[in-house]
Design a protein around this motif. Structure first.
Motif: not given
Length: 738
Positions: A619-644
């Motif tokens: 609480g003395d206003a001395i901050w650590t160096k920022e560390v970062s991390y990431a997420n990646y997402t990929l989503n795909g969907q296909y609806n073959f309507r006639k085949a259901g």
């Protein structure tokens, strides 16, 4: 005489024709396949907007009813665009429904003045529909949330699955079921794998502090689980089953009977997991070559719900009771000479009981009042297992009990065509805890009044300031303020921005926990301070519609500046005691980018999320160096309507993730260690049979065969492996509607 019979016959035929002519009907078909759609909801309204009744199409896609006057209708079905119009006495309409590929029409209620389309909400709300959960073969809340780019799941084989949003988790995320808080956290987290999804209509996720609306523990955001409601006059019954290659066997039922203005709904489920041994932690004294210890413990979970609802015009009252019982078994390795093992059973019981009233007092005003009592008990049983005689003796029991009483009421005034709408209400929560692992009988109450105003100076701009006054029986509380803004620059471009003050009082466990055994040395801290957070969020949604194609771009940013942050840290390196302590501050900031493409049956999306963390330990206003991390997402969907057939694939990559470690040289010194990156892939194939009565989903989860993750960077050079999943899994799930 014969002539009289002829007259009677002609009159009967004419009268029958007149009845048929007066009978009104709506037939619903798929616009692409021209097949009838059963189980479509048809709501009839008076011209002034008052609900008359709800109906459901039969197996031939038909509803028949009698009318005296012309009425409005609304035809809706999950996954299709809603149709609205008018119908008069004696008319017979055939309506073509088009599949909905976008999620902008999802109706949300979390933090709203009333049900509203997601794209019209002043909050940025992510929605997970029951359709998506069904197509993915989801069983619990953890699986439902696993593909959200801004959420990071953490799995502990013993305490379950938890999450982080905007760099915060644990007590900083508020979980609700139909607006009622879920209590009963273990190590600060709700076990998401215990929360069943069979009776869930959809999930609403609001990122960032919602303390003005929902009070303490809503710093990182709110996850509101909306359960299914039968608002039609049709009886419903469904049964589902799930099995996979990793010893999970689940079954569930849902039934609803509607008669007049009354509806009775009942649901229940039983989930069995028989455990998985990864051979990561074999006891040193095990010389027999046999290993009873399982990293992923066997678990048996029962869920049950019963609800009675009475609805007449706009007045609604419902009474609901839910229960969850979970038993987790921890098998230990036996002494090779005595064949005695000391096992544990961990039993969790949660009961939620809710009473809800709502009504529209006038055309522009309404109210909603909810009251609830929740009971939570966690029991640990010590078991002496004699493997030679196959006997099991309970040698000791410890338990902790928590009670929560809450009531929340809102009064809303929203005149049509008015630039000003407002809402005010109260929110009262009372918590009480006692048991073997609580130092003393502990209690805390929170009394709050809140108000907000929606102002539209022009049609494209909405502003919503809000205030919350809190009286807490244990902590001083600031006046909580928030400001939300939405600007519809053009029809397909919306910008949202918000500032909110967050507040969280320490939980009873954080204050008074006293848990000491051979594996744990945890202590509460009655001197803890409450956390506060200043949070800033902004997002943009740009939608391009061209022919049958839709492109959505949705970037967002966040910044949270927290003070007196509560963390569990090691305070004694000799006794390995851990205690909850206040850090001076914690800052998290980051951004999320979502890009989606939709064209008829094709849905593609990609998202990138990055979060950075820094700390001010003293609480003395001395901050650590920022560390970062990431997420990646990929989503795909296909609806073959006639085949259901619907084919879906979801990929998620968790980047290298930091965590705090305590220095062994000096207390109060901390440094970062890292958990290595990992990726996950799931694929599913779903198909409907027997006129959409039967849904079959088959697929694979964790296809990259993840079992454990490595944590490295400790000052002594050590590395640790921790179990995160039980490997590649193939499953099948069925749902049948009677």
């Amino acid at each position: 005489m014969k002539l009289n019979y002829i007259y009677i016959l002609v009159f009967a035929l004419f009268f029958q024709s007149a009845i048929i002519a007066q009978n009104t009907s709506i037939r619903v078909i798929d616009s692409q396949t021209n097949q009838e759609i059963p189980y479509v909801t048809v709501a009839l309204y008076k011209i002034n907007g008052q609900l008359i009744r709800g109906l459901v199409t039969d197996n031939n896609g038909m509803v028949r009813f009698d009318l005296d006057d012309r009425v409005n209708y609304s035809v809706s079905f999950l996954g299709f665009e809603t149709l609205e119009g008018q119908i008069g006495k004696g008319e017979h309409l055939t309506l073509e429904m088009t599949e909905q590929y976008d999620t902008l029409d999802d109706i949300v209620i979390t933090g709203q003045y009333g049900p509203k389309k997601a794209d019209k909400s002043i909050y940025k709300i992510n929605v997970i529909s029951s359709r998506d959960m069904q197509q993915r073969g989801v069983n619990n809340l953890a699986e439902a949330l696993s593909q959200e780019s801004f959420i990071r799941l953490k799995t502990d084989p013993s305490t379950g699955t938890s999450l982080e949003m905007q760099g915060m988790g644990g007590e900083n995320v508020k979980y609700l079921i139909d607006g009622v808080p879920i209590i009963g956290r273990v190590a600060g987290d709700i076990d998401l794998s215990q929360i069943n999804m069979d009776n869930v209509d959809h999930i609403e996720i609001v990122q960032g502090p919602m303390s003005v609306v929902y009070g303490t523990s809503a710093l990182a955001g709110v996850i509101n689980i909306i359960t299914k409601k039968n608002k039609t006059s049709k009886n419903m019954f469904t049964v589902n089953g799930y099995t996979d290659t990793k010893n999970n066997y689940n079954v569930g039922v849902f039934g609803s009977i509607s008669k007049g203005n009354s509806t009775l709904s009942v649901s229940g489920s039983r989930n069995i997991f028989q455990g998985i041994d990864l051979d990561l932690n074999i006891a040193n004294n095990n010389t027999t070559g046999k290993d009873r210890y399982m990293e992923f413990k066997p678990k048996l979970v029962y869920n049950g719900d019963i609800e009675y609802a009475y609805r007449k015009n706009d007045f609604q009252v419902s009474v609901k009771s839910s229960i969850m019982n979970s038993e987790l078994k921890n098998y230990a390795n036996e002494n090779p000479f005595t064949l005695i093992a000391y096992d544990n059973n961990y039993i969790t019981l949660r009961s939620m009981n809710t009473l809800n009233f709502s009504d529209r007092i006038s055309k522009s005003s309404s109210y909603n009042v909810v009251g609830a009592y929740t009971y939570f008990k966690r029991t640990a049983e010590d078991i002496r297992s004699d493997l030679s005689e196959l006997t099991h003796t309970r040698t000791g029991t410890t338990g902790t009990i928590f009670h929560n009483l809450m009531t929340r009421g809102t009064f809303t005034v929203a005149p049509e065509e008015s630039k000003f709408n407002y809402q005010f209400g109260w929110d009262i929560n009372s918590d009480k805890g006692d048991g073997d692992r609580i130092e003393k009988e502990a209690s805390m109450s929170d009394y709050a009044a809140f108000a907000s105003l929606q102002w539209e100076p022009i049609s494209s701009i909405s502003l919503q300031p809000g205030l919350r006054y809190i009286y807490n029986t244990s902590f001083e509380t600031p006046l909580i303020f928030s400001m939300n803004a939405k600007w519809g620059i053009i029809e397909n471009l919306n910008i949202r921005a918000s500032y909110a003050k967050g507040f969280r009082a320490p939980s009873l466990k954080e204050l008074f926990l006293d848990f000491h055994d051979s594996n744990h040395n945890l202590a509460g801290n009655p001197d803890l301070k409450a956390e506060t957070t200043d949070s800033y969020n902004a997002s943009l949604l740009y939608t391009i519609n061209k022919g049958t194609s839709t492109i959505k771009l949705e970037p967002s940013i966040f910044y949270n500046d927290g003070k007196d942050v509560i963390a569990l840290i090691r305070t004694n390196p000799v006794t390995e005691e851990y205690r909850n302590t206040n850090f001076g501050g914690r800052r998290t900031r980051g951004f999320n980018i979502n890009l989606a493409y939709l064209n008829k049956g094709l849905r593609l999306s990609a998202a990138y999320n990055k979060t950075g963390e820094s700390y001010d330990y003293a609480g003395d206003a001395i901050w650590t160096k920022e560390v970062s991390y990431a997420n990646y997402t990929l989503n795909g969907q296909y609806n073959f309507r006639k085949a259901g057939v619907i084919l879906m694939a979801n990929y998620k990559l968790y980047g290298k993730t930091p965590a705090l470690a305590t220095s062994s040289d000096a207390l109060g010194d901390y440094y970062f260690v890292y958990k290595e990156s990992m990726s996950d892939l799931e694929t599913t194939l779903s198909k409907k049979f027997f006129k959409n009565k039967l849904d079959l989903v088959i697929g694979g989860k964790n296809l990259f065969d993840n079992y454990w993750s490595r944590t490295y960077g400790y000052e002594n050079g050590q590395e640790f492996r921790s179990p995160i999943n039980y490997g590649r899994t193939f499953f099948a799930k069925v749902n049948y509607r009677f």
